[in-house]
Design a protein around this motif. Structure first.
Motif, short mmCIF file in Angstrom:
data_model
loop_
_atom_site.label_atom_id
_atom_site.label_comp_id
_atom_site.label_asym_id
_atom_site.label_seq_id
_atom_site.Cartn_x
_atom_site.Cartn_y
_atom_site.Cartn_z
N MET A 9 4.18 11.15 -5.72
CA MET A 9 4.26 9.91 -6.49
C MET A 9 5.52 9.97 -7.36
SD MET A 9 1.70 8.10 -5.55
CE MET A 9 1.60 6.81 -6.76
N VAL A 10 6.37 8.96 -7.23
CA VAL A 10 7.63 8.92 -7.95
C VAL A 10 7.65 7.67 -8.82
CG1 VAL A 10 10.14 8.92 -7.71
CG2 VAL A 10 8.74 10.05 -5.99
N CYS A 11 8.08 7.84 -10.07
CA CYS A 11 8.14 6.71 -11.00
C CYS A 11 9.52 6.08 -10.95
CB CYS A 11 7.83 7.19 -12.41
SG CYS A 11 7.85 5.86 -13.62
N PHE A 12 9.58 4.79 -10.66
CA PHE A 12 10.81 4.00 -10.68
C PHE A 12 10.61 2.91 -11.72
CE2 PHE A 12 11.12 5.72 -6.35
CZ PHE A 12 12.43 6.16 -6.36
N GLY A 13 11.23 3.08 -12.87
CA GLY A 13 11.05 2.10 -13.94
C GLY A 13 9.61 2.14 -14.43
N SER A 14 8.88 1.06 -14.21
CA SER A 14 7.49 0.99 -14.68
C SER A 14 6.49 1.03 -13.54
CB SER A 14 7.31 -0.29 -15.50
OG SER A 14 7.55 -1.42 -14.68
N MET A 15 6.93 1.43 -12.35
CA MET A 15 5.98 1.49 -11.23
C MET A 15 6.09 2.82 -10.49
SD MET A 15 7.66 -1.08 -8.49
CE MET A 15 9.39 -1.10 -8.22
N PHE A 16 4.99 3.22 -9.89
CA PHE A 16 4.94 4.44 -9.10
C PHE A 16 4.95 4.09 -7.62
CE2 PHE A 16 3.53 6.08 -13.11
CZ PHE A 16 3.98 7.39 -13.11
N ILE A 17 5.72 4.87 -6.86
CA ILE A 17 5.80 4.67 -5.41
C ILE A 17 5.52 6.01 -4.75
CG2 ILE A 17 7.34 4.07 -3.50
CD1 ILE A 17 8.91 2.32 -5.45
N GLU A 18 4.76 5.97 -3.68
CA GLU A 18 4.46 7.19 -2.94
C GLU A 18 5.53 7.37 -1.85
OE1 GLU A 18 0.61 9.34 -0.88
OE2 GLU A 18 0.44 7.28 -1.59
N LEU A 19 6.22 8.51 -1.89
CA LEU A 19 7.28 8.81 -0.94
C LEU A 19 7.04 10.19 -0.33
CD1 LEU A 19 10.42 7.72 -3.00
CD2 LEU A 19 9.41 6.51 -1.07
#
Length: 84
Positions: A9-19
């Motif tokens: 899980m990676v945080c980009f700004g205010s959202m988390f994305i699973e990569l």
């Protein structure tokens, strides 16, 4: 025991994305390289600005201010030498 997850899980700004972990690692390494380049650029610019300031004040150039930090590889070699 459950297997290790393949994604992070990676945080980009205010959202988390699973990569995928490999992609996440690649992105982090690239970001770190860019940050290191920017830090080195700013250090060089700072040295020039400080020297100009000292010159404008009629002071002699700072001694030792143009030194560069040792790289991680150089530090490893020094530690090996010190360890014997």
């Amino acid at each position: 025991p459950s297997p290790l997850p393949e994604n992070a899980m990676v945080c980009f700004g205010s959202m988390f994305i699973e990569l995928p972990k490999a992609k996440t690692r690649e992105m982090l390494l690239q970001d770190q390289e860019e940050l290191d380049e920017e830090i080195n650029k700013l250090r060089k610019e700072l040295r020039v600005k400080v020297n100009r300031l000292y010159e404008a004040q009629g002071k002699p150039e700072l001694k030792g201010f143009n030194l560069n930090p040792m790289s991680a590889e150089e530090m490893k070699l020094i530690n090996r030498i010190l360890e014997g």
